[in-house]
Design a protein around this motif. Structure first.
Motif, PDB file in Angstrom:
ATOM      1  N   GLU A 163      24.064  58.504 -42.333  1.00 41.79           N
ATOM      2  CA  GLU A 163      25.246  59.074 -43.402  1.00 41.79           C
ATOM      3  C   GLU A 163      25.362  60.650 -42.647  1.00 41.79           C
ATOM      4  N   ASP A 164      26.380  61.269 -43.111  1.00 41.38           N
ATOM      5  CA  ASP A 164      26.513  62.769 -42.589  1.00 41.38           C
ATOM      6  C   ASP A 164      25.571  63.465 -43.316  1.00 41.38           C
ATOM      7  N   GLY A 165      25.086  64.644 -42.453  1.00 40.39           N
ATOM      8  CA  GLY A 165      24.121  65.588 -42.646  1.00 40.39           C
ATOM      9  C   GLY A 165      22.688  64.834 -42.835  1.00 40.39           C
ATOM     10  N   PHE A 166      22.603  63.505 -42.097  1.00 39.72           N
ATOM     11  CA  PHE A 166      21.268  62.967 -41.986  1.00 39.72           C
ATOM     12  C   PHE A 166      20.142  63.617 -41.314  1.00 39.72           C
ATOM     13  N   VAL A 167      20.506  64.193 -40.183  1.00 41.10           N
ATOM     14  CA  VAL A 167      19.578  64.821 -39.195  1.00 41.10           C
ATOM     15  C   VAL A 167      19.347  66.172 -40.012  1.00 41.10           C
ATOM     16  N   ASN A 168      20.320  67.156 -40.241  1.00 43.18           N
ATOM     17  CA  ASN A 168      20.031  68.242 -41.051  1.00 43.18           C
ATOM     18  C   ASN A 168      19.105  68.181 -42.259  1.00 43.18           C
ATOM     19  N   ASN A 169      19.270  67.009 -42.907  1.00 43.99           N
ATOM     20  CA  ASN A 169      18.233  66.746 -44.064  1.00 43.99           C
ATOM     21  C   ASN A 169      16.956  66.465 -43.550  1.00 43.99           C
ATOM     22  N   LEU A 170      16.688  65.724 -42.620  1.00 45.05           N
ATOM     23  CA  LEU A 170      15.686  65.354 -42.290  1.00 45.05           C
ATOM     24  C   LEU A 170      14.763  66.745 -41.903  1.00 45.05           C
ATOM     25  N   LEU A 171      15.557  67.414 -40.942  1.00 47.40           N
ATOM     26  CA  LEU A 171      14.927  68.844 -40.648  1.00 47.40           C
ATOM     27  C   LEU A 171      14.621  69.585 -41.851  1.00 47.40           C
ATOM     28  N   ALA A 172      15.365  69.946 -42.814  1.00 48.84           N
ATOM     29  CA  ALA A 172      15.155  70.653 -43.856  1.00 48.84           C
ATOM     30  C   ALA A 172      14.041  70.179 -44.763  1.00 48.84           C
ATOM     31  N   ALA A 173      13.995  68.723 -44.876  1.00 53.04           N
ATOM     32  CA  ALA A 173      12.764  68.569 -45.435  1.00 53.04           C
ATOM     33  C   ALA A 173      11.558  68.565 -44.755  1.00 53.04           C
ATOM     34  N   LYS A 174      11.466  68.506 -43.347  1.00 53.87           N
ATOM     35  CA  LYS A 174      10.155  68.501 -42.593  1.00 53.87           C
ATOM     36  C   LYS A 174       9.874  70.037 -42.571  1.00 53.87           C
ATOM     37  N   ASP A 175      10.819  71.034 -42.600  1.00 51.17           N
ATOM     38  CA  ASP A 175      10.569  72.386 -42.428  1.00 51.17           C
ATOM     39  C   ASP A 175      10.060  72.770 -43.869  1.00 51.17           C
ATOM     40  N   GLU A 176      10.427  72.405 -45.062  1.00 49.10           N
ATOM     41  CA  GLU A 176       9.920  72.592 -46.215  1.00 49.10           C
ATOM     42  C   GLU A 176       8.147  72.151 -46.491  1.00 49.10           C
ATOM     43  N   LEU A 177       7.949  70.956 -45.747  1.00 47.01           N
ATOM     44  CA  LEU A 177       6.548  70.471 -45.673  1.00 47.01           C
ATOM     45  C   LEU A 177       5.547  71.302 -44.566  1.00 47.01           C
ATOM     46  N   LEU A 178       6.395  71.769 -43.489  1.00 44.18           N
ATOM     47  CA  LEU A 178       5.536  72.798 -42.726  1.00 44.18           C
ATOM     48  C   LEU A 178       5.158  74.174 -43.341  1.00 44.18           C
ATOM     49  N   LYS A 179       6.279  74.545 -44.247  1.00 44.77           N
ATOM     50  CA  LYS A 179       5.926  75.769 -44.746  1.00 44.77           C
ATOM     51  C   LYS A 179       4.902  75.877 -45.893  1.00 44.77           C
TER      52      LYS A 179
END
Length: 305
Positions: A101-117
């Motif tokens: 879907e649109d925004g798929f990659v950015n949503n993966l990146l955002a979720a990963k960054d939250e976990l890394l934080k």
């Protein structure tokens, strides 16, 4: 520093219309797309599809053509090598029939960054998967010993024991430490083996509901005793049984997972033999897969029943 994201798409006799839909959405989300074709009969159509997009988009598109089907792991690795050589910092793996879907990659990146934080070592992050035709959402698998906790993420990312490769986002630094995909398996269990290898290196795997992907598991899905199971062709049963033996023999695979594989493989064979219209083919490929696993025969199946 901005991410340079490369998508690796392995094709094998794809539906060109589906491939085009995938490509149109994908070019808006990544900087590089590497298509690796495994000897498709419609390779000329793939080339035409890729060439048209490459001329009209800022995203660079590359097509690597194998003369024959060399297996999923081989194709993924050639794509990963090309992406890393181009300086990609993130690798997105996709099948040719997976629609994002649109925004798929950015949503993966955002979720990963939250976990890394939160201080977590994220080996890979994947989406939640659903079947558009049936409306079914596939659960995320977390093993607790030999038992499975099937999770349906709602509001936050959940930890998984393994991730389906298609839709999976992996940092290049993680690949450098964990290694590439297992080419010896040819197909099936490749993503599961890589997942356990990543876990053995101290990484955790997650799936996020922020990113969703239409994906079909197996040739069909049927209900048996209240559970949904995937049906595969007789030939795929060869790889599933053979590679299951490899998984049981692998030292870094969790013991509970091994127990479940041993117990359920026999049950799966019985169920598939009951449901299949090609019972003798299923039986032959399954038995030879098991036998070749025991004698450590790897690569492409050489039988034709």
């Amino acid at each position: 520093m901005p991410h340079k994201i490369a998508a690796i798409v392995v094709t094998y006799n794809p539906d060109i219309e589906v491939l085009q839909r995938q490509l149109v959405v994908l070019v808006r989300q990544v900087q590089l797309i590497v298509y690796v074709d495994n000897g498709s009969l419609n390779s000329a159509n793939i080339l035409e599809c890729v060439s048209d997009i490459d001329r009209s988009s800022e995203t660079h598109v590359v097509l690597i053509e194998n003369e024959e089907n060399k297996g999923l792991g081989f194709a993924q690795n050639r794509g990963i090598e090309a992406a890393l050589a181009a300086g990609a910092s993130q690798i997105l793996l996709l099948d040719d029939d997976s629609e994002i879907e649109d925004g798929f990659v950015n949503n993966l990146l955002a979720a990963k960054d939250e976990l890394l934080k939160r201080g977590l070592r994220v080996g890979a992050i994947g989406p939640t998967y659903y079947n558009r035709k049936t409306g079914e959402q596939y659960p995320i698998t977390k093993y607790i010993g030999p038992f499975i906790d099937r999770r349906l993420p709602k509001n936050e990312s959940v930890e998984a024991t393994f991730l389906i490769a298609s839709g999976c986002l992996i940092e290049s630094e993680v690949i450098a430490e964990v290694g590439f995909m297992n080419e010896d398996f040819f197909i099936d269990y490749i993503d599961v083996e890589w997942s356990f290898r990543a876990i053995s290196k101290g990484y955790k795997l997650y799936a996020t509901p922020m990113a969703r992907m239409n994906h079909i598991i197996g040739e069909d899905r049927v209900g048996v005793l209240g559970r949904k199971i995937s049906l595969h062709s007789p030939l795929r049963k060869y790889y599933l049984f053979r590679n299951s033996v490899f998984m049981v023999r692998c030292p870094y695979i969790a013991f509970g997972y091994k127990v479940r594989e041993v117990v359920f493989n026999g049950l799966r064979l019985i169920v598939f033999l009951i449901l299949s219209d090609e019972k003798m083919k299923y039986f032959r490929y399954s038995v030879m897969g098991y036998w070749d696993g025991l004698r450590n025969k790897r690569g492409r199946c050489t039988y034709n029943y």
